[in-house]
Write an enzyme that holds these catalytic residues in place. Structure first.
Site, PDB file in Angstrom:
ATOM      1  N   TYR A   1      34.507  43.953  38.687  1.00 46.95           N
ATOM      2  CA  TYR A   1      35.770  43.722  39.477  1.00 46.95           C
ATOM      3  C   TYR A   1      36.061  42.313  39.824  1.00 46.95           C
ATOM      4  O   TYR A   1      36.395  42.280  40.866  1.00 46.95           O
ATOM      5  CB  TYR A   1      35.553  44.800  40.704  1.00 46.95           C
ATOM      6  CG  TYR A   1      35.450  46.133  40.291  1.00 46.95           C
ATOM      7  CD1 TYR A   1      36.315  46.903  39.495  1.00 46.95           C
ATOM      8  CD2 TYR A   1      34.324  46.764  40.496  1.00 46.95           C
ATOM      9  CE1 TYR A   1      36.055  48.135  39.209  1.00 46.95           C
ATOM     10  CE2 TYR A   1      33.931  48.057  40.019  1.00 46.95           C
ATOM     11  CZ  TYR A   1      34.732  48.653  39.418  1.00 46.95           C
ATOM     12  OH  TYR A   1      34.529  49.913  39.062  1.00 46.95           O
TER      13      TYR A   1
ATOM     14  N   TYR B   1      38.834  43.628  50.217  1.00 51.70           N
ATOM     15  CA  TYR B   1      37.863  44.620  50.734  1.00 51.70           C
ATOM     16  C   TYR B   1      37.004  43.996  51.815  1.00 51.70           C
ATOM     17  O   TYR B   1      36.189  44.598  52.337  1.00 51.70           O
ATOM     18  CB  TYR B   1      37.010  45.253  49.633  1.00 51.70           C
ATOM     19  CG  TYR B   1      37.886  45.444  48.355  1.00 51.70           C
ATOM     20  CD1 TYR B   1      38.480  46.809  48.264  1.00 51.70           C
ATOM     21  CD2 TYR B   1      37.263  45.034  47.399  1.00 51.70           C
ATOM     22  CE1 TYR B   1      39.110  46.999  47.186  1.00 51.70           C
ATOM     23  CE2 TYR B   1      38.051  45.534  46.084  1.00 51.70           C
ATOM     24  CZ  TYR B   1      38.847  46.442  45.986  1.00 51.70           C
ATOM     25  OH  TYR B   1      39.225  46.781  44.751  1.00 51.70           O
TER      26      TYR B   1
ATOM     27  N   ARG C   1      37.953  40.272  45.700  1.00 48.37           N
ATOM     28  CA  ARG C   1      37.165  41.168  46.397  1.00 48.37           C
ATOM     29  C   ARG C   1      37.194  40.770  47.863  1.00 48.37           C
ATOM     30  O   ARG C   1      37.111  41.642  48.778  1.00 48.37           O
ATOM     31  CB  ARG C   1      35.861  41.636  45.865  1.00 48.37           C
ATOM     32  CG  ARG C   1      35.941  42.216  44.430  1.00 48.37           C
ATOM     33  CD  ARG C   1      34.409  42.653  43.795  1.00 48.37           C
ATOM     34  NE  ARG C   1      34.212  43.822  44.519  1.00 48.37           N
ATOM     35  CZ  ARG C   1      33.333  43.871  45.596  1.00 48.37           C
ATOM     36  NH1 ARG C   1      32.670  42.893  45.871  1.00 48.37           N
ATOM     37  NH2 ARG C   1      33.199  45.120  46.059  1.00 48.37           N
TER      38      ARG C   1
ATOM     39  N   CYS D   1      47.662  29.319  48.703  1.00 43.74           N
ATOM     40  CA  CYS D   1      48.220  28.982  49.930  1.00 43.74           C
ATOM     41  C   CYS D   1      48.314  30.690  50.468  1.00 43.74           C
ATOM     42  O   CYS D   1      49.396  31.033  50.827  1.00 43.74           O
ATOM     43  CB  CYS D   1      49.622  28.553  49.582  1.00 43.74           C
ATOM     44  SG  CYS D   1      49.592  26.820  48.875  1.00 43.74           S
ATOM     45  N   GLU D   2      47.453  30.989  51.185  1.00 48.50           N
ATOM     46  CA  GLU D   2      47.224  32.167  51.756  1.00 48.50           C
ATOM     47  C   GLU D   2      45.987  32.205  52.807  1.00 48.50           C
ATOM     48  O   GLU D   2      44.901  31.613  52.141  1.00 48.50           O
ATOM     49  CB  GLU D   2      46.945  33.362  50.838  1.00 48.50           C
ATOM     50  CG  GLU D   2      48.145  33.730  50.053  1.00 48.50           C
ATOM     51  CD  GLU D   2      48.555  35.226  50.085  1.00 48.50           C
ATOM     52  OE1 GLU D   2      48.187  35.811  51.034  1.00 48.50           O
ATOM     53  OE2 GLU D   2      49.505  35.623  49.173  1.00 48.50           O
TER      54      GLU D   2
ATOM     55  N   GLU E   1      29.750  57.801  34.500  1.00 46.85           N
ATOM     56  CA  GLU E   1      30.479  56.609  34.431  1.00 46.85           C
ATOM     57  C   GLU E   1      30.344  55.395  35.150  1.00 46.85           C
ATOM     58  O   GLU E   1      31.281  55.039  35.905  1.00 46.85           O
ATOM     59  CB  GLU E   1      32.043  57.188  34.679  1.00 46.85           C
ATOM     60  CG  GLU E   1      32.377  58.587  34.114  1.00 46.85           C
ATOM     61  CD  GLU E   1      33.738  59.126  34.544  1.00 46.85           C
ATOM     62  OE1 GLU E   1      34.267  58.545  35.650  1.00 46.85           O
ATOM     63  OE2 GLU E   1      34.204  60.026  34.098  1.00 46.85           O
ATOM     64  N   PRO E   2      29.227  55.040  35.112  1.00 44.29           N
ATOM     65  CA  PRO E   2      28.724  53.787  35.817  1.00 44.29           C
ATOM     66  C   PRO E   2      29.530  52.336  35.374  1.00 44.29           C
ATOM     67  O   PRO E   2      29.722  52.470  34.268  1.00 44.29           O
ATOM     68  CB  PRO E   2      27.184  53.566  35.643  1.00 44.29           C
ATOM     69  CG  PRO E   2      26.929  54.167  34.099  1.00 44.29           C
ATOM     70  CD  PRO E   2      27.947  55.245  34.095  1.00 44.29           C
ATOM     71  N   GLY E   3      29.955  51.587  36.346  1.00 46.36           N
ATOM     72  CA  GLY E   3      30.443  50.399  35.895  1.00 46.36           C
ATOM     73  C   GLY E   3      29.738  49.305  36.722  1.00 46.36           C
ATOM     74  O   GLY E   3      29.133  48.587  35.890  1.00 46.36           O
ATOM     75  N   ARG E   4      29.825  49.110  37.926  1.00 50.84           N
ATOM     76  CA  ARG E   4      29.297  48.053  38.777  1.00 50.84           C
ATOM     77  C   ARG E   4      27.910  48.115  38.539  1.00 50.84           C
ATOM     78  O   ARG E   4      27.173  47.070  38.507  1.00 50.84           O
ATOM     79  CB  ARG E   4      29.670  48.528  39.958  1.00 50.84           C
ATOM     80  CG  ARG E   4      29.195  47.382  41.132  1.00 50.84           C
ATOM     81  CD  ARG E   4      29.523  47.581  42.634  1.00 50.84           C
ATOM     82  NE  ARG E   4      30.489  48.435  43.014  1.00 50.84           N
ATOM     83  CZ  ARG E   4      31.690  48.115  43.625  1.00 50.84           C
ATOM     84  NH1 ARG E   4      31.939  46.746  43.856  1.00 50.84           N
ATOM     85  NH2 ARG E   4      32.578  48.788  43.857  1.00 50.84           N
TER      86      ARG E   4
HETATM   87  N1  LLP Z   1      34.756  56.480  37.284  1.00 51.61           N
HETATM   88  C1  LLP Z   1      36.030  56.510  37.767  1.00 51.61           C
HETATM   89  C2  LLP Z   1      36.925  57.703  37.605  1.00 51.61           C
HETATM   90  C3  LLP Z   1      36.583  55.642  38.659  1.00 51.61           C
HETATM   91  O1  LLP Z   1      37.533  55.649  39.536  1.00 51.61           O
HETATM   92  C4  LLP Z   1      35.668  54.548  38.841  1.00 51.61           C
HETATM   93  C5  LLP Z   1      35.972  53.439  39.556  1.00 51.61           C
HETATM   94  C6  LLP Z   1      34.226  54.479  38.108  1.00 51.61           C
HETATM   95  C7  LLP Z   1      33.993  55.410  37.339  1.00 51.61           C
HETATM   96  C8  LLP Z   1      33.344  53.358  38.235  1.00 51.61           C
HETATM   97  O2  LLP Z   1      32.836  53.060  39.456  1.00 51.61           O
HETATM   98  P1  LLP Z   1      31.689  52.163  39.737  1.00 51.61           P
HETATM   99  O3  LLP Z   1      30.440  52.659  39.035  1.00 51.61           O
HETATM  100  O4  LLP Z   1      31.879  50.836  39.129  1.00 51.61           O
HETATM  101  O5  LLP Z   1      31.535  52.218  41.045  1.00 51.61           O
HETATM  102  N2  LLP Z   1      37.879  47.271  42.718  1.00 51.61           N
HETATM  103  C9  LLP Z   1      36.760  47.800  43.524  1.00 51.61           C
HETATM  104  C10 LLP Z   1      36.204  49.351  43.124  1.00 51.61           C
HETATM  105  C11 LLP Z   1      37.306  50.154  42.463  1.00 51.61           C
HETATM  106  C12 LLP Z   1      36.439  51.339  41.682  1.00 51.61           C
HETATM  107  C13 LLP Z   1      37.364  52.120  41.189  1.00 51.61           C
HETATM  108  N3  LLP Z   1      36.967  53.171  40.131  1.00 51.61           N
HETATM  109  C14 LLP Z   1      35.687  46.713  43.953  1.00 51.61           C
HETATM  110  O6  LLP Z   1      35.914  45.691  43.636  1.00 51.61           O
HETATM  111  O7  LLP Z   1      34.976  47.087  44.660  1.00 51.61           O
END
Ligand code: LLP
Length: 416
Positions: A370, A316, A312, A342-343, A273-276
């Site tokens: 993100y 964070y 971000r 305004c923050e 499940e890669p996103g980033r």
């Molecule tokens: N699978 C599940 C169940 C997740 O909760 C997430 C991310 C992913 C996959 C994807 O993760 P990745 O490969 O993208 O790291 N907003 C934060 C990141 C929150 C991630 C939440 N879950 C940021 O900007 O760093």
């Protein structure tokens, strides 16, 4: 893997100079490189080519229909966490059968929609969710495939807000609880046990917690086998970190060989499940300096992007590279690059050594994941445009919001 490079003194997104984008589409604008997304996806695919697997891109990282449709066309599956994300995936041409549904608070309507559309698997988060999925599947006369999200209690060594695999986190269930859920699931007539899943956090830059978690999970897989509960897939989640500054990011081939070695002779299909990893470095946020201002010794470059566009840094304290897109006539100095909101939390970068003056264009790197998805209308700002560049082609995959868009759902009592 970035497709953002300087050519003739100007930063380009593939073959397009960013000043041209600013001229034609305005700022702030998210600019994504198609080639960068394709390369990241293909590298991931190639790394695991020796083992049956499916990438389920984490939609939450960037859910623009243009991005989802690109990934669907390459055969990607999708990891969703809401009914809205499912609708986006289907609209973009994604295959329901390649969708896994994660998330701790799935609602009845979302489960119903997912069953009706025939998604691949529910990643269950609790015993009560098992009941709900079974009840809804029974009512619809369908069988729902499930996996149980196990919390391996491993420290992902990432920001506390993006760590999910410790027992104090709300995610998943303990190995003991998982066994109880699988045993009950085995007796339910509208449930098919399919897999096991875990996800220990995001922006992980060290392979060892990822591998340690898999080792824990495999012990459980073997234990379930002795109870005649056989799993056909193992979903190892996402979380692979990228380079924002000087972090040593995970090399995908090393990750693959560590995962496959730990897997040993377990023959289960792997889900990822890669996103980033797929979109993070495929996008920049293009912004223009509105003014330069000085308070005592502190210099600020106020730009037209803000925390409502990219939260971000504020949320964070994350560091994202900021650079002029071309030579500036301004003096090189140390600036806090801030937005107009305004923050005091409204900053994109602090103490950045840059040559800056009013009117300059800057790029905030690594904004593909993100970024837009976490944006808002705070301070009644219209949300940014999103563009997908391929070679010299520019596709506007989301127009800049207008004021009319912003207030479309609001009304004044008495006016209707
Ligand atoms: N699978 C599940 C169940 C997740 O909760 C997430 C991310 C992913 C996959 C994807 O993760 P990745 O490969 O993208 O790291 N907003 C934060 C990141 C929150 C991630 C939440 N879950 C940021 O900007 O760093």
């Amino acid at each position: 893997m970035s497709e953002f490079e300087f050519l003739d003194g100007q930063l380009h997104a593939e073959g397009v100079p960013l000043s041209k984008i600013a001229e034609e589409y305005g700022t702030p604008t998210f600019v994504y490189s198609k080639a960068s997304i394709v390369t990241a996806y293909e590298n991931f695919q190639a790394a695991f080519s020796g083992h049956d697997h499916q990438i389920c891109y984490a939609v939450k990282a960037n859910s623009n229909l243009g991005i989802l449709s690109l990934l669907a066309s390459m055969g990607s599956g999708f990891d969703i966490v809401s009914g809205g994300e499912l609708q986006r995936v289907l609209k973009a041409g994604g295959e329901a059968a390649k969708v896994v549904f994660s998330g701790v608070g799935k609602q009845a309507w979302e489960i119903e929609l997912a069953i009706e559309k025939g998604i691949g698997c529910f990643n269950l988060e609790s015993d009560s969710e098992l009941n709900l999925v079974n009840e809804i599947a029974a009512r619809l006369n369908k069988i729902a495939a499930i996996s149980v999200r196990v919390n391996p209690d491993v420290d992902a060594k990432t920001h506390p807000y993006t760590a999910t695999g410790l027992k104090e986190n709300k995610f998943g269930v303990s190995a003991r609880e998982a066994v109880a859920i699988y045993r009950r699931a085995a007796k339910l007539s509208n449930i098919e046990i399919q897999g096991i899943d875990y996800h220990i956090g995001s922006q992980i830059t060290d392979i060892s917690p990822l591998v340690d978690s898999l080792a824990h999970i495999l012990e459980l897989v073997d234990e379930l086998e002795t109870m005649n509960i056989s799993l056909s897939h193992i979903d190892v989640g996402g979380g692979i970190g990228i380079t924002y500054k000087d972090e040593q990011s995970i090399n995908i081939d090393e990750y693959a060989s560590a995962i496959l070695q730990t897997l040993g002779d377990h023959g289960q299909k792997l889900l990822f499940e890669p996103g980033r990893y797929i979109v993070g470095n495929a996008g920049i946020l293009l912004s223009r300096v509105v003014t330069i201002k000085q308070n005592d010794n502190k210099k600020f470059a106020v730009v037209d992007a803000a925390m409502n566009d990219l939260i971000r840094p504020a949320l964070y304290q994350s560091w994202q590279r900021i650079e002029n897109i071309e030579q500036s006539s301004g003096p090189r100095d140390s600036y806090d690059v801030v937005g107009p909101i305004c923050e005091s939390a409204d900053f994109l970068g602090k103490n950045r050594e840059l040559p800056l003056c009013k009117g300059d264009l800057v790029a905030v790197y690594s904004s593909g994941a993100y970024g837009f998805v976490m944006s808002s209308n705070y301070n009644s700002r219209n949300r940014a445009a999103e563009l997908l560049v391929s070679g010299t082609d520019i596709h506007c995959i989301r127009q800049r919001e207008s004021f009319a868009d912003q207030i479309r759902l609001e009304s004044i009592p008495g006016d209707d």
